[in-house]
Design a protein around this motif. Sequence first.
Motif: not given
Length: 204
Positions: A132-133, A136, A191
């Motif tokens: 999920s990161f 980023l 996020v």
Amino acid sequence: MPSSEKKPSRVPMWRGVQVAYFIVALCMFPLAIAGYWAYGNKIPENGGMLPAIYAFHGRDTSRAILALISLLIIINTLSSFQIYGMPMFDDMESKITKRMKKPCPWWLRVILRVMFGYGCFFVAVAIPFLGSFAGLIGGIAVPVTFAYPCLMWIRIKKPKKYSLMWWLNWALGISGIMLTILLVAAGVYVVLDTGIEVSFFKPH
């Protein structure tokens, strides 16, 4: 590879790198373009093209073809892991070589690589929501590829001020930094917008 002043090894090595990246581009870009053309935004969130193939073609495609696709993906993943893990392998081996003051034996290199692989596997299982990161983390790492090399080149080579190469590298470096800011902002937004399901040691 043997090297001398008349025949430096960097010339054939650079040619090898160019050929290797050309072959990689021939393999990756058509796959990415064709995959997006075929599935677009239908690719499942928790997965990539492989789950999409099973979801859309699992019933009308023979098991042999699906098994071959899975096998090729496994081979590609294992090969990519070796390539991307090489800097870490080299760093570990160089530290051991400096400490032992002799070349790192083959069996120790095997142990180091296997342990590194198990470490990566452990992190993947322990923190399954790390994907999920991805946006980023990828945004934070962008300067390593797009900004730092250009700025380092200017610092090391010291080209003539306001020359074409000077402007080009500054433009690419600043573009890389701006791209980093945009990607980090987008990663944070994704996020916050989608949320994260935290579950340690519970891969989906």
